[in-house]
Scaffold this active site. Structure first.
Site, short mmCIF file in Angstrom:
data_model
loop_
_atom_site.label_atom_id
_atom_site.label_comp_id
_atom_site.label_asym_id
_atom_site.label_seq_id
_atom_site.Cartn_x
_atom_site.Cartn_y
_atom_site.Cartn_z
N TYR A 26 -4.74 1.11 24.64
CA TYR A 26 -5.21 2.46 24.96
C TYR A 26 -4.43 3.13 26.09
O TYR A 26 -4.65 4.31 26.37
CB TYR A 26 -6.71 2.42 25.32
N HIS A 104 -8.07 9.97 17.55
CA HIS A 104 -8.15 8.58 17.99
C HIS A 104 -6.91 8.27 18.80
O HIS A 104 -5.80 8.65 18.41
CB HIS A 104 -8.24 7.61 16.80
#
Length: 151
Positions: A26, A104
């Site tokens: 991430y 996302h």
């Protein structure tokens, strides 16, 4: 001077952990970084980004209902893992009838097979994944192009 039109930037479960949660997947940007990016990008199109985050599905639905009631012009949503499980979020997005882009941070199609299906994507006019937090900027660019707001 007129109040800018508002878009909702909605982040779901665990996105409050950006920057510390699995940085190899991430990255190191925080949710505060995402929100600043969204506000700055939206402002270039005379839009105001109302940024929200919740780990609770019902609260996310309430935010979508509020966006409808407030006549917000668009929604950017990263529903996190609820994307893959929540028919209720899908239904709320459809009921709100607000142009929506799903985002996302990671490429969900390069991950576990249970992440390959997204209910929220079915309620959005576009879906972006794998661009890191830049996906939010791209989502706002696409939303702005669809809305054609006055600059």
């Amino acid at each position: 001077m007129a109040e800018p039109e508002t878009i909702l930037v909605l982040n779901g479960p665990n996105l409050n952990m950006l920057g510390t949660r699995e940085p190899e997947k991430y990255g190191h940007a925080t949710l505060a970084d995402v929100e600043a990016l969204c506000r700055d990008t939206a402002a270039t199109f005379a839009l105001k980004a109302d940024c929200r985050q919740s780990n609770r599905e019902g609260e996310l639905i309430d935010f979508i209902h509020e966006a409808h009631a407030r006549k917000m012009k668009g929604i950017i949503i990263n529903a996190g893992s609820y994307s893959h499980t929540s028919i209720a979020l899908h239904d709320a997005l459809l009921a709100a009838q607000i142009p929506t882009v799903e985002v996302h941070v990671t490429n969900i199609h390069a991950r576990e097979s249970f992440r390959h299906h997204s209910y929220t994507a079915r309620a959005a006019f576009a879906s972006l994944c794998g661009f890191g937090i830049e996906g939010y900027r791209l989502a706002i660019l696409g939303l702005a192009a669809k809305l054609k707001p006055k600059a």
